[in-house]
Write an enzyme that holds these catalytic residues in place. Structure first.
Site, PDB file in Angstrom:
ATOM      1  CG  ASP A  20      55.837  44.587 -10.713  1.00  0.00           C
ATOM      2  OD1 ASP A  20      56.461  43.561 -10.358  1.00  0.00           O
ATOM      3  OD2 ASP A  20      56.428  45.605 -11.101  1.00  0.00           O
TER       4      ASP A  20
HETATM    5  C1  BGC Z   1      59.570  44.456 -10.682  1.00  0.00           C
HETATM    6  C2  BGC Z   1      59.255  43.692 -11.936  1.00  0.00           C
HETATM    7  C3  BGC Z   1      59.784  42.286 -11.825  1.00  0.00           C
HETATM    8  C4  BGC Z   1      59.187  41.637 -10.598  1.00  0.00           C
HETATM    9  C5  BGC Z   1      59.602  40.187 -10.416  1.00  0.00           C
HETATM   10  C6  BGC Z   1      59.166  43.715  -9.420  1.00  0.00           C
HETATM   11  O1  BGC Z   1      59.622  44.318  -8.270  1.00  0.00           O
HETATM   12  O2  BGC Z   1      58.945  45.710 -10.725  1.00  0.00           O
HETATM   13  O3  BGC Z   1      59.811  44.350 -13.042  1.00  0.00           O
HETATM   14  O4  BGC Z   1      59.483  41.576 -12.983  1.00  0.00           O
HETATM   15  O5  BGC Z   1      59.593  42.364  -9.456  1.00  0.00           O
HETATM   16  O6  BGC Z   1      60.920  40.069 -10.073  1.00  0.00           O
END
Ligand code: BGC
Length: 738
Positions: free
Chosen positions: A266
């Site tokens: 993530d």
């Molecule tokens: C989120 C993810 C997301 C990623 C990219 C993160 O902060 O937890 O769900 O896919 O950002 O945008």
């Protein structure tokens, strides 16, 4: 490209070029290239320009023209002509916005979710996107957590599994370019939904058994459906952050489940191993994440700046880099990017597909099927022809219906407000409208993500308030359009008090006190505590954040063009203090007994939620009876057939969702008080009766036992059927090994 060619390509790459494939940066940083001064955000990213020239993927860039340009410019700079992968969060639609996933899940229709995912993928693929950071399949049980909006399965692992499979299928469809498919990335592996106290990014402490029984099944269903990517979660599990969790990623995900796709961290989660207290420094974080099996570092320079020296210093084997890079190349190859680097990116297709009639009508259908009617005293709904309606509240004519992710992507173009939806159907004189107040007061506003701007506050608030009351007084029925702000939900939006904003509650009280028939339509991204409101008003319809076609869909229901069919996938609490509250909890040694202090419960509140899992009304009524099992003993090679009679005892046709739950009375470990195991949606004309049957199989009884074996244990069980998780008919049966 043939598998062998990919291996040959890998052999030609330098270590640094290989590592570059494992780095993902924001699209806006890509174009700076090696020549430009390394200042601002790119300077902060601090990645060697030569590595930037060979980066493997980008996130948050979109648009056919833009992505074709990025791909072409990159091709000129990069060493081996390996195309870039473009990834984005397309959570509930790209340009045609569907209801938020939690809402879609209330349709209890995996086919519908699959179709919505297919439409989203077609639109996004035409804009040049390859991978969708979706579906999120975390099991969610705490209404305080803002991200519950993103999980279609809500609090239930079984629904979660069905939806995970359906959505992955909808996005990927064999990954064929011609069908406008894209690769799915299931997230957040694992257990993100169990954050303590519903606080975003907080600790998850969960036994492996519970994880396997309740939280892992939806991720596994996505993997079994062929999901190409998996994203790690921010949280720890058993003390180890998921981006360094070798056991869950290497042993379970890759070993037991055979996942051979790409794992992405993530956002910045590899670097966050340091503040977690799980890595000493950047190099240590890179090492731990690589060893645990993270192939792509999202958004930071940790892999870019540390993996090479770790390999050269003998701290990590180069073979791990090779394996990761091969997986990434493999995905690019599956998407056909080597032959066709622009893939589906096409300005003409964008014009043709974005918000096309077919997608809009699917969005309307999905939004209507997602609405859940929680209360309808004296049949106030549907509104009768000729009724004089006052549409009151900050959501009366608001376009903020698309949910947090879509609004940060700049969504609401073409969103149909509730007022517009009603006016298209009603003679002008039968509808008057007034907002009454803002969604939030200035002091309640939550810091928003990206460039999102709150709507300007209403001018002359006292006059607006009075106008709303006066408008309501003139009407036969008041429809109150209330709700959370979309920025109060989603990532980084935990709330300790998940109720409607204060001003709106006051507005509802004053309106209800007028003594008119009052219907409330609630726009929200989580189950709210509606205890106060539900006691004050006649009807309560949960519309969630319903998306582009929200106003049409809700109007369809209010005016009786359609009957509500949604069923809750998450319990609505009586008070925040009950959270997490969910139907499939364990028993205790002291089940609740009225007036017995020393049994499990609260002194100021019931244990049960205000509206339970599976609950939802229709414009007709259904009666259940005649529950019968064809035998009372189940064996591994036999099934039991359960039959239950469902009758439409109202005056309108309607659709019912007949639900089957099972309870394992006693096991080697304590089992949930009930678990959803099957359901069937059935349409019944007024007065019609049908026998619904379910097959009970050994598979439905399996769980991870005290010995950590996944099997069914002999003993007593209960089969329960009914309209929701609380109101059930029960029959006992036994399971024997033969
Ligand atoms: C989120 C993810 C997301 C990623 C990219 C993160 O902060 O937890 O769900 O896919 O950002 O945008």
């Amino acid at each position: 490209m043939k598998e062998q060619k990919l291996k040959e390509l890998l052999e030609k790459m330098t270590l640094s070029e290989k590592i570059a494939q494992m780095v993902q940066i924001q699209g806006r940083l890509l174009n700076a290239g090696s020549e430009e001064a390394v200042t601002g955000p790119l300077g902060e990213l601090n990645i060697d320009p030569a590595m930037l020239d060979n980066i493997g993927s980008v996130l948050n860039a979109e648009g056919a023209e833009n992505l074709k340009r990025l791909q072409s410019e990159y091709a000129k700079r990069s060493a081996h002509g390996i195309p870039l992968l473009f990834m984005l969060d397309i959570i509930n639609g790209y340009k045609t916005i569907f209801p938020i996933p939690l809402a879609q899940g209330c349709s209890w229709s995996p086919e519908l979710l699959s179709a919505a995912a297919g439409a989203a993928a077609r639109e996004a693929a035409s804009s040049g996107l390859h991978v969708n950071f979706s579906p999120m399949v975390d099991v969610v049980r705490d209404a305080r957590w803002g991200r519950v909006m993103e999980t279609a399965g809500g609090e239930d692992p079984f629904l979660g599994e069905l939806y995970a499979e359906a959505v992955v299928r909808g996005y990927q469809r064999g990954l064929s370019d011609t069908e406008g498919a894209m690769a799915a990335c299931v997230k957040h592996f694992a257990g993100y939904g169990a954050a303590e106290a519903g606080r975003e990014y907080n600790t998850v402490d969960i036994t492996e058994r519970r994880l396997r029984n309740e939280y892992l099944p939806p991720y596994k269903a996505a993997v079994d459906a062929g999901c190409e990517m998996v994203m790690t979660a921010f949280n720890i599990v058993d003390g180890i952050p998921m981006s360094a969790n070798t056991h869950l990623m290497r042993d379970v995900l890759r070993g037991e489940w055979g996942f051979d796709g790409v794992v992405v961290s993530d956002y910045a989660a590899v670097r966050e191993l340091i503040p977690h207290g799980a890595a000493e420094n950047d190099a240590d974080a890179a090492k731990k994440a690589l060893l645990a099996g993270v192939d792509i570092d999202m958004g930071t320079n940790i892999y870019a700046n540390n993996l090479e020296s770790l390999v050269l210093g003998g701290e990590v084997p180069e073979s791990l880099i090779d394996e990761a890079v091969l997986r990434i190349l493999h995905l690019k190859n599956k998407l056909g990017l080597f032959e066709s680097p622009f893939r589906g990116a096409s300005e003409e297709q964008e014009l043709k597909l974005h918000r096309c009639v077919e997608h809009l009508s699917l969005a309307r259908e999905t939004a209507a099927r997602s609405c859940v009617l929680l209360k309808n005293d004296a049949g106030v709904l549907p509104l009768k022809p000729g009724t004089k309606i006052a549409l009151i509240g900050p959501y009366a004519n608001s376009e903020l219906l698309c949910g947090m992710w879509s609004h940060v992507l700049g969504a609401p173009q073409g969103t149909v407000t509730l007022e517009r939806g009603l006016l298209e159907r009603l003679p002008d004189e039968s509808l008057s409208s007034a907002p009454g107040c803002d969604i939030l007061e200035e002091c309640e506003q939550v810091p928003s993500a990206f460039q999102y701007k709150y709507p300007a506050p209403l001018s002359k608030p006292e006059e607006q308030w009075q106008k709303a009351l006066d408008t309501a007084k003139q009407a036969d029925v008041v429809v109150l359009a209330l709700g959370e702000h979309c920025m109060q939900t989603g990532e980084g939006a935990s709330r300790t008090d998940p109720r409607l904003p204060q001003k709106q509650r006051k507005l509802a009280r004053e309106i209800a006190a007028l003594g008119k028939k009052t219907v409330v339509v609630v726009f929200c991204g989580r189950p709210l505590d509606l205890s106060e409101l539900s006691a004050e008003v006649d009807s309560l319809l949960i519309a969630w954040f319903p998306g582009t076609e929200g106003g049409h869909a809700v109007a369809d229901i209010l005016l009786g063009e359609r009957s509500p069919v949604g069923r809750l996938n998450m319990s609505f609490p009586r008070a925040a203090g009950q959270c997490p509250v969910y139907y499939n909890h364990y028993s205790t040694g002291r089940p609740r007994q009225e007036k017995n202090r020393f049994t499990t419960g609260y002194s100021d509140c019931e244990n049960e939620p205000l509206y339970p899992f599976g609950f939802g009304l229709s414009y007709t009524n259904f009666k259940y009876g005649g529950l019968i099992l064809d035998k009372n003993v189940l064996t591994p090679n036999s099934t039991i057939t359960l039959r239950v009679v469902v009758e439409n005892v109202g005056e309108r046709p309607g659709e019912e969702t007949v639900q089957l739950y099972i309870r394992d009375i006693c096991g080697s470990v304590v089992r949930p008080v009930k678990e959803l195991r099957a359901f069937e949606r059935v349409e019944l004309q007024a007065g019609e009766k049908k026998v619904i049957s379910f097959s009970i199989t050994e598979q439905m009884l399996k769980f991870w036992t005290a010995d950590m074996v996944f099997c069914a244990e002999p003993g007593r069980f209960e089969a329960m059927a009914g309209p929701n998780s609380e109101n059930l008919l029960i029959e006992a049966f036994e399971y024997r090994e033969e």
